[in-house]
Design a protein around this motif. Structure first.
Motif, mmCIF file in Angstrom:
data_model
loop_
_atom_site.group_PDB
_atom_site.id
_atom_site.type_symbol
_atom_site.label_atom_id
_atom_site.label_comp_id
_atom_site.label_asym_id
_atom_site.label_seq_id
_atom_site.Cartn_x
_atom_site.Cartn_y
_atom_site.Cartn_z
ATOM 1 N N GLY A 124 -14.565 -7.014 1.929
ATOM 2 C CA GLY A 124 -14.749 -5.576 1.772
ATOM 3 C C GLY A 124 -13.493 -4.767 2.023
ATOM 4 N N PHE A 125 -12.583 -5.299 2.833
ATOM 5 C CA PHE A 125 -11.314 -4.625 3.130
ATOM 6 C C PHE A 125 -10.231 -5.694 3.061
ATOM 7 C CE2 PHE A 125 -7.931 -2.794 5.678
ATOM 8 C CZ PHE A 125 -7.977 -1.455 5.369
ATOM 9 N N GLY A 126 -9.715 -5.914 1.864
ATOM 10 C CA GLY A 126 -8.796 -7.017 1.610
ATOM 11 C C GLY A 126 -7.347 -6.646 1.818
ATOM 12 N N GLU A 127 -6.473 -7.611 1.555
ATOM 13 C CA GLU A 127 -5.043 -7.426 1.777
ATOM 14 C C GLU A 127 -4.467 -6.305 0.916
ATOM 15 O OE1 GLU A 127 -1.250 -10.140 0.791
ATOM 16 O OE2 GLU A 127 -2.606 -11.026 2.270
ATOM 17 N N GLU A 128 -4.897 -6.209 -0.334
ATOM 18 C CA GLU A 128 -4.387 -5.156 -1.209
ATOM 19 C C GLU A 128 -4.806 -3.775 -0.735
ATOM 20 O OE1 GLU A 128 -2.110 -5.420 -3.609
ATOM 21 O OE2 GLU A 128 -1.999 -7.504 -2.914
ATOM 22 N N THR A 129 -6.029 -3.660 -0.222
ATOM 23 C CA THR A 129 -6.478 -2.382 0.333
ATOM 24 C C THR A 129 -5.640 -2.009 1.547
ATOM 25 O OG1 THR A 129 -8.725 -2.824 -0.431
ATOM 26 C CG2 THR A 129 -8.456 -1.111 1.224
ATOM 27 N N PHE A 130 -5.397 -2.990 2.400
ATOM 28 C CA PHE A 130 -4.556 -2.781 3.580
ATOM 29 C C PHE A 130 -3.170 -2.282 3.172
ATOM 30 C CE2 PHE A 130 -1.374 -5.071 6.331
ATOM 31 C CZ PHE A 130 -1.459 -4.219 7.423
ATOM 32 N N LYS A 131 -2.535 -2.972 2.256
ATOM 33 C CA LYS A 131 -1.195 -2.571 1.829
ATOM 34 C C LYS A 131 -1.213 -1.198 1.153
ATOM 35 C CE LYS A 131 -0.164 -6.293 -0.564
ATOM 36 N NZ LYS A 131 0.645 -7.255 -1.373
ATOM 37 N N GLY A 132 -2.296 -0.903 0.441
ATOM 38 C CA GLY A 132 -2.386 0.373 -0.244
ATOM 39 C C GLY A 132 -2.439 1.568 0.692
ATOM 40 N N GLU A 133 -2.909 1.361 1.916
ATOM 41 C CA GLU A 133 -2.997 2.455 2.886
ATOM 42 C C GLU A 133 -1.672 2.731 3.594
ATOM 43 O OE1 GLU A 133 -6.052 2.247 5.767
ATOM 44 O OE2 GLU A 133 -7.691 2.344 4.317
ATOM 45 N N LEU A 134 -0.775 1.745 3.627
ATOM 46 C CA LEU A 134 0.386 1.830 4.502
ATOM 47 C C LEU A 134 1.401 2.911 4.131
ATOM 48 C CD1 LEU A 134 1.004 -1.952 5.286
ATOM 49 C CD2 LEU A 134 -0.298 -0.249 6.593
ATOM 50 N N PRO A 135 1.727 3.131 2.849
ATOM 51 C CA PRO A 135 2.732 4.166 2.567
ATOM 52 C C PRO A 135 2.390 5.532 3.153
ATOM 53 C CG PRO A 135 2.404 2.802 0.636
ATOM 54 C CD PRO A 135 1.340 2.399 1.627
ATOM 55 N N GLU A 136 1.169 5.969 2.964
ATOM 56 C CA GLU A 136 0.765 7.278 3.480
ATOM 57 C C GLU A 136 0.544 7.236 4.988
ATOM 58 O OE1 GLU A 136 -0.078 11.234 3.661
ATOM 59 O OE2 GLU A 136 0.632 10.161 1.894
ATOM 60 N N ALA A 137 -0.139 6.210 5.482
ATOM 61 C CA ALA A 137 -0.494 6.138 6.900
ATOM 62 C C ALA A 137 0.723 5.964 7.791
ATOM 63 C CB ALA A 137 -1.474 4.989 7.133
ATOM 64 N N VAL A 138 1.716 5.214 7.333
ATOM 65 C CA VAL A 138 2.874 4.895 8.169
ATOM 66 C C VAL A 138 4.041 5.829 7.901
ATOM 67 C CG1 VAL A 138 4.555 3.105 8.765
ATOM 68 C CG2 VAL A 138 2.179 2.475 8.298
ATOM 69 N N CYS A 139 4.304 6.101 6.634
ATOM 70 C CA CYS A 139 5.502 6.859 6.253
ATOM 71 C C CYS A 139 5.215 8.274 5.771
ATOM 72 C CB CYS A 139 6.255 6.114 5.149
ATOM 73 S SG CYS A 139 6.732 4.415 5.573
ATOM 74 N N GLY A 140 3.947 8.605 5.534
ATOM 75 C CA GLY A 140 3.627 9.899 4.953
ATOM 76 C C GLY A 140 4.088 10.011 3.519
ATOM 77 N N GLU A 141 4.165 8.876 2.817
ATOM 78 C CA GLU A 141 4.675 8.804 1.454
ATOM 79 C C GLU A 141 3.551 8.583 0.452
ATOM 80 O OE1 GLU A 141 7.326 9.192 -0.225
ATOM 81 O OE2 GLU A 141 9.033 9.138 1.145
ATOM 82 N N ALA A 142 3.477 9.421 -0.569
ATOM 83 C CA ALA A 142 2.524 9.196 -1.649
ATOM 84 C C ALA A 142 3.079 8.198 -2.668
ATOM 85 C CB ALA A 142 2.188 10.513 -2.341
ATOM 86 N N ASP A 143 4.408 8.073 -2.730
ATOM 87 C CA ASP A 143 5.064 7.187 -3.693
ATOM 88 C C ASP A 143 5.246 5.813 -3.055
ATOM 89 O OD1 ASP A 143 6.580 5.898 -5.558
ATOM 90 O OD2 ASP A 143 8.229 7.359 -5.569
ATOM 91 N N ARG A 144 4.438 4.853 -3.473
ATOM 92 C CA ARG A 144 4.488 3.510 -2.890
ATOM 93 C C ARG A 144 5.827 2.831 -3.137
ATOM 94 N NH1 ARG A 144 -0.976 0.171 -4.051
ATOM 95 N NH2 ARG A 144 0.213 -1.280 -2.743
ATOM 96 N N ALA A 145 6.542 3.229 -4.187
ATOM 97 C CA ALA A 145 7.819 2.606 -4.512
ATOM 98 C C ALA A 145 8.885 2.926 -3.463
ATOM 99 C CB ALA A 145 8.297 3.065 -5.885
ATOM 100 N N ARG A 146 8.673 3.955 -2.670
ATOM 101 C CA ARG A 146 9.645 4.344 -1.643
ATOM 102 C C ARG A 146 9.392 3.660 -0.307
ATOM 103 N NH1 ARG A 146 12.884 8.320 -1.601
ATOM 104 N NH2 ARG A 146 12.227 9.049 0.482
ATOM 105 N N VAL A 147 8.425 2.789 -0.262
ATOM 106 C CA VAL A 147 8.059 2.110 0.993
ATOM 107 C C VAL A 147 8.137 0.601 0.786
ATOM 108 C CG1 VAL A 147 6.233 1.761 2.692
ATOM 109 C CG2 VAL A 147 6.574 4.025 1.668
#
Length: 205
Positions: free
Chosen positions: A104-127
């Protein structure tokens, strides 16, 4: 700071324990043991001398380079050593075993949350996300990763580095984050490792 969309339990300092730390030029004199109240109880240690910010389901510690309380009170959360714990209630996950939680909460979901949650970045390419691991433990799933946040020139922010751990348990997800300026991360590594190692989920009663 990262995303604050985690749960509703207010944090409270219920215990303060003095623990020895490795001596160096810039380390706190002690660590504070912090417990959150019901319904999602846990314990974690944070450096003394940091500014603590509490919100619904979160507790953050913002630390000046000197771990001085007065300087930490004025320190920028975006540009300082920061520790964060958040909790989110997920009723749909109640009573699920670890394999079902991982589905229900897989690795891709986890990685998808990190740019915004950790860096405040909407652009995943910058993280940059590295060393992603998933571990199925007894009754829960643990995800860990290292994250590098890009420089934000218009805000005067240099690169920042972070370590992240999510614990997905039946009905509750916990997020742990430690972030520092890239050039300072290694000098705080022992503190960061101690922060993650100290986290314990406590009985609900």
């Amino acid at each position: 700071m990262g995303d604050r969309g985690f749960g509703s339990a207010p944090m409270a300092l219920l215990a303060v324990l003095l623990l020895p730390v490795v001596a160096s030029a810039q380390t706190p004199s002690s660590m504070l043991s912090v417990e959150s109240p019901a319904p999602h109880r846990y314990r974690v240690t944070l450096p003394a001398g940091c500014r603590q910010e509490e919100g619904p389901g979160t507790i953050d510690a913002v630390c000046s380079a000197e771990f001085d309380a007065d300087k930490s009170a004025e320190a920028s959360a975006a540009a300082s050593l920061v520790f964060e714990v958040g909790v989110e209630a997920v009723s749909a996950d109640a009573d699920k075993a670890a394999p079902a939680l991982a589905a229900g909460f897989g690795e891709e979901t986890f990685k998808g949350e990190l740019p915004e949650a950790v860096c405040g970045e909407a652009d995943r390419a910058r993280v940059k996300i590295e060393n992603v691991k998933q571990v199925l433990e007894e009754g829960r799933v643990a995800y860990t990763a290292d994250v590098l946040c890009s420089e934000v020139k218009f805000l005067g922010l240099g690169e920042r580095r972070a370590a992240v751990k999510y614990l997905v348990t039946p009905g509750v997800r916990y997020r742990l984050l430690a972030r520092a300026p890239q050039g300072e991360y290694d000098q705080h590594k022992a503190l960061i490792e101690a922060f993650f190692a100290s986290f314990r989920v406590l009985p609900a009663g």
